[in-house]
Design an enzyme around this catalytic site. Sequence first.
Site, mmCIF file in Angstrom:
data_model
loop_
_atom_site.group_PDB
_atom_site.id
_atom_site.type_symbol
_atom_site.label_atom_id
_atom_site.label_comp_id
_atom_site.label_asym_id
_atom_site.label_seq_id
_atom_site.Cartn_x
_atom_site.Cartn_y
_atom_site.Cartn_z
ATOM 1 N N GLY A 17 -22.161 -5.824 5.099
ATOM 2 C CA GLY A 17 -22.794 -5.700 3.790
ATOM 3 C C GLY A 17 -21.752 -5.686 2.694
ATOM 4 N N GLY A 21 -22.032 -4.699 -3.944
ATOM 5 C CA GLY A 21 -22.303 -3.269 -3.927
ATOM 6 C C GLY A 21 -21.225 -2.410 -3.278
ATOM 7 C CB SER A 139 -30.632 6.438 2.766
ATOM 8 O OG SER A 139 -31.555 6.700 1.713
ATOM 9 C CE1 TYR A 165 -32.838 1.781 3.513
ATOM 10 C CE2 TYR A 165 -33.262 3.866 2.381
ATOM 11 C CZ TYR A 165 -32.391 2.850 2.743
ATOM 12 O OH TYR A 165 -31.077 2.901 2.336
#
Length: 287
Positions: A17, A21, A139, A165
Amino acid sequence: MSGGVRDLRGRTVVVTGASAGIGAAAARLFAERGASVAVVGRSREKTAAIAAQVGGTMHLADFGSLDSVRTLAADLLAAHGRIDVLANNAGAIFEDHRTSVDGHEMNIQVNHLAPFLLTNLLLDRLAESPDARVINTGSLQYRKAHLDLNDLNGTGVGYHKLRAYGASKIATILFTRELAHRMRGTGVTTSAFHPGSVATEVARENAMQGKLMSSWVGKVLLLSPEQGAEPLLHLATVDPQSVNGAYFHRLTREEPKNEQARDPHLAGRLWERSAELTDLPVLPRTR
């Protein structure tokens, strides 16, 4: 933070990723400290740009396909004779219920099954390093979520993006805990962290959230990707035994605030189920 971070010359860091970001910011931070960085992303153009920026190598993968993850692992092993840090940072929230080409709900595949598979495929190479680390981006959404091992695809309830999620992020914490358990006695340690509320592309599926994150309001209210990457750099450089198996809220170690995320039995069962779903050997759990 830079004053307390040791030199990383001679070490190879894989960041997934990393085309934007937190991942892109982390790639820059690692490169600034001398590491060789394997920049993994989905977009050829964006990934190539970051790789060029940090003097690293570009590797492409789509975590919506487990075959793509297997190809990525083979490419990484072929390109890098040593891997010292694996930063499982790639992730996404999906607005609607979607099924991957492998038949799995996309949140659980992209955020858990894909990094689980990649980590396992790289474990032997990681174990060759005297101080290898696997660092997983989590998260805050795990706190109010529930993980059902009998329904990882979420077919038994109506789809809600944060519920799906959040369940995948419980899996992230459990995976971290179980990996630490299974790698005892090796040089491989692991940890997970919540980066904070960061302006990134993780919510790219949601038009409204995407607009907020890219707006000046979002930039004022949210942390920058560079700030979001700070815990990743920290966990890659502190005493590994002090953080092995642990979960961090930004830079603060935290006992997970969800009963499931603290359950060692569930962690073992999730590992076995994940191995089944990714066609890996289902090895028994040691005490």
